[in-house]
Every structure is written in C-alpha cells, then in structure tokens.
Design an enzyme around this catalytic site. Sequence first.
Site, PDB file in Angstrom:
ATOM      1  N   CYS A  35       6.496   0.524   6.851  1.00  0.00           N
ATOM      2  CA  CYS A  35       5.998   1.658   6.074  1.00  0.00           C
ATOM      3  C   CYS A  35       7.095   2.063   5.098  1.00  0.00           C
ATOM      4  O   CYS A  35       8.258   2.167   5.490  1.00  0.00           O
ATOM      5  CB  CYS A  35       5.676   2.821   7.005  1.00  0.00           C
ATOM      6  SG  CYS A  35       5.105   4.301   6.138  1.00  0.00           S
ATOM      7  N   GLU A  80      -3.112   3.156   5.769  1.00  0.00           N
ATOM      8  CA  GLU A  80      -3.154   4.083   4.629  1.00  0.00           C
ATOM      9  C   GLU A  80      -4.101   5.261   4.885  1.00  0.00           C
ATOM     10  O   GLU A  80      -3.818   6.386   4.483  1.00  0.00           O
ATOM     11  CB  GLU A  80      -3.550   3.342   3.348  1.00  0.00           C
ATOM     12  CG  GLU A  80      -2.605   2.209   2.933  1.00  0.00           C
ATOM     13  CD  GLU A  80      -1.146   2.606   2.855  1.00  0.00           C
ATOM     14  OE1 GLU A  80      -0.845   3.789   2.586  1.00  0.00           O
ATOM     15  OE2 GLU A  80      -0.288   1.739   3.099  1.00  0.00           O
ATOM     16  N   GLY A 129       0.823  -1.202   0.000  1.00  0.00           N
ATOM     17  CA  GLY A 129       0.000   0.000   0.000  1.00  0.00           C
ATOM     18  C   GLY A 129       0.857   1.251   0.000  1.00  0.00           C
ATOM     19  O   GLY A 129       2.007   1.217   0.442  1.00  0.00           O
TER      20      GLY A 129
HETATM   21 ZN   LIG Z   1       3.014   3.917   5.491  1.00  0.00          ZN
END
Ligand SMILES: [Zn+2]
Length: 169
Positions: free
Chosen positions: A92, A135, A45
């Site tokens: 992330c 997200e 994502g």
């Molecule tokens: Zn992230």
Amino acid sequence: MILKIVKYPDPVLSRPGEPVNEFDAELRKLADDMFETTYASQGIGLAAPQVGVSKRLTVIDLSVGKEPKDKLVLANPEIIFTEGKQYEEEGCLSFPEIREKVVRHAKVRIRAQDVNGKWFEMDGEELLARCFQHEIDHVDGMLFIFRMSALKRDLNLRKIRKLQREGKW
Ligand SMILES: [Zn+2]
C-alpha cells in the site's frame, strides 16, 4: 501534478470518504493527478483519502500507465458480489516497505460511477479483484494492515514505530 501521499497513521486514512456528487473539471483534475501520483510511485491503485481528500474516489491501472484501456476511475464504488478466497501479498502506498499476505475474495463484481458520473458494473478476479477490494476498503476508511492476522499486524505496527523513531517514516 504529483500529489503528496499521506502515510499511516494520518487520520484521513481511517475516515470513510464523502460521496462524490460533482462530476466536474475539478474531479477530472483530481483523478488525473491521482493517476500521475500512482505512476510516480510505481503503484497500481490509489484512493482519494491517500492524497488527503476524504472522498469516495479511487483510480486503478494494473498496467501502471502502459495501457490506456486499463485506466479505471471509480467514484462511489461498492462491491455487489463476491466469490471464493485468495491469499496473496499486498502493499500500500500509505505503508511504504510493508508487504504482507491478506485474505481477499477471489472474484468480485463492483458497481461504481465513472469520471462523468455514469454508473457501470465490472467483474474482477485475481489481482484486479484484490485491487478493487483494497481500494474500496480505502474509501470506507479501512486499511490492509487491519485485514492481516493479529500477529502480522502487531509485527508491522512495531516495524512502523521503529521507522518513525528513526525518522524514516
Ligand atoms: Zn492502499
């Protein structure tokens, strides 16, 4: 086109994104480029602020490009229902090398517009629920490091500062 992913503490990551109002060729191109960028980093994502675009837009694909039906574009997404808790490791793309357990809801229902502007609702659990929450946090200017315990956050911020000093961040 593979876009440059901005890293923490770039201020664009901490700013809530602007609503998406135009569902045009430019938006479709941005979404396509965001998928390509996500796959190039083996991610699942990516949110527009992570490529320096302060918009409420995110792309998700748990299959990392293997299943076309798993490709999700969420414009102006919001969480409308939550249930339970889960506590699993997250990473992330704006925090390379940082992985840490974060408390999230076990199940969520989201509402968002697709790349053509059509509103839809979708349920997610486990990894998909986590990805939705991670997200949607991004489009609100919230980062997963601020969802960690204070102890883990401080430890990771120290690690980032050390990498910055060594020119590796
Ligand atoms: Zn992230």
